[in-house]
Design a protein around this motif. Structure first.
Motif, mmCIF file in Angstrom:
data_model
loop_
_atom_site.group_PDB
_atom_site.id
_atom_site.type_symbol
_atom_site.label_atom_id
_atom_site.label_comp_id
_atom_site.label_asym_id
_atom_site.label_seq_id
_atom_site.Cartn_x
_atom_site.Cartn_y
_atom_site.Cartn_z
ATOM 1 N N TYR A 36 13.764 2.740 2.903
ATOM 2 C CA TYR A 36 14.223 3.359 1.678
ATOM 3 C C TYR A 36 13.338 4.569 1.398
ATOM 4 O O TYR A 36 12.170 4.619 1.807
ATOM 5 N N TYR A 86 9.545 3.678 1.921
ATOM 6 C CA TYR A 86 9.281 2.244 1.912
ATOM 7 C C TYR A 86 10.026 1.572 3.054
ATOM 8 O O TYR A 86 11.241 1.717 3.181
ATOM 9 N N GLY A 98 7.269 -2.880 1.871
ATOM 10 C CA GLY A 98 5.866 -2.604 2.122
ATOM 11 C C GLY A 98 5.266 -1.797 0.983
ATOM 12 O O GLY A 98 5.923 -1.521 -0.021
ATOM 13 N N GLY A 100 4.437 1.253 0.989
ATOM 14 C CA GLY A 100 4.924 2.618 0.923
ATOM 15 C C GLY A 100 3.981 3.618 1.569
ATOM 16 O O GLY A 100 2.763 3.421 1.620
ATOM 17 N N MET B 41 0.246 -0.189 -4.050
ATOM 18 C CA MET B 41 0.671 -1.574 -3.788
ATOM 19 C C MET B 41 2.150 -1.638 -3.430
ATOM 20 O O MET B 41 2.636 -2.663 -2.977
ATOM 21 N N GLY B 42 2.842 -0.583 -3.638
ATOM 22 C CA GLY B 42 4.254 -0.551 -3.301
ATOM 23 C C GLY B 42 5.090 -1.366 -4.260
ATOM 24 O O GLY B 42 4.731 -1.582 -5.412
ATOM 25 N N LEU B 43 6.205 -1.828 -3.776
ATOM 26 C CA LEU B 43 7.149 -2.612 -4.573
ATOM 27 C C LEU B 43 6.905 -4.092 -4.326
ATOM 28 O O LEU B 43 6.920 -4.549 -3.189
#
Lengths: 107, 113
Positions: A36, A86, A98, A100, B41-43
């Motif tokens: 993404y 991502y 992850g 990102g 930390m991302g999603l």
């Protein structure tokens, strides 16, 4: 545990240079992997999925089951590729991402 | 073409207050998700739902609750806000059953002070 790892938080390349964003996964079973992208001030959107085997905006990603990797590649980066990327996986109804990688393409 | 709509866009809460983040989709999607996005930390998946009346915990469910009484709505509840819940929250939906093309909302930026 299901996990997607993106080892690079930041990646910077010059326009026209090749770019590779790394992604490794750890899943039981056979997850569906995807990338993404989030451009500045825009919503997260699907870039590509491994099951589609497609090239979107010049990007490709090959699933390597032996190395449990799904790296995103583009031979010639453009400034408009600058964004947050991502990597993610889908298995048993849950969809995880992850941490990102922020890609910056310099002129 | 509303897609996934989140409200509010911004909110500041005091420690201990409660609030509900709203999420609605008009695509008749079965699956809905809540994520939080923290720098570096991302999603992280908080909760998800595969249909009305069904919810499941994700990676970081502590401090949150959800409900799914209709296909369209998937609200996220914070009962006792803590500074650690300062984040950007994203709601997403997809058709489900292996289709990973999810549609995301624009996000809710929450600050707990």
């Amino acid at each position: 545990a299901q996990r997607v790892t993106q080892p690079e938080k930041l990646l910077s390349v010059f326009k026209g240079a090749p770019v590779e964003l790394k992604c490794n996964y750890s899943y039981s079973g056979s997850p569906e992997l995807f990338w993404y992208v989030q451009y500045s001030r825009q919503r997260l959107q699907l870039l590509l999925r491994h099951i589609s085997r497609e090239s979107i905006k010049g990007f490709t990603a090959d699933l390597n089951k032996g190395e449990t990797s799904f790296h995103l590649k583009k031979p010639f980066a453009q400034e408009e590729d600058s964004a947050m990327y991502y990597c993610g996986g889908y298995n048993n109804n849950d969809m995880r991402f992850g941490a990102g990688t922020r890609l910056t393409v310099k002129p | 073409n509303a897609g996934v709509t989140q409200t509010p866009k911004f909110r500041i809460l005091k420690i201990g207050q409660s609030m509900t983040l709203q999420c609605a989709q008009d695509m008749n999607h079965n699956y809905m998700y809540w994520y939080r996005q923290d720098p570096g930390m991302g999603l992280k998946l908080i909760y998800y739902s595969v249909g009305a009346g069904i919810t499941d915990k994700g990676e970081v469910p502590n401090g949150y609750n959800v409900s799914r009484s209709t296909t369209e709505d998937f609200p996220l509840r914070l009962e006792l806000a803590a500074p650690s819940q300062t984040s950007v929250y994203f709601c997403a939906s997809n058709v489900g059953e292996g289709n990973t093309e999810a549609f995301f909302g624009q996000g809710t930026r929450l600050t707990v002070v």
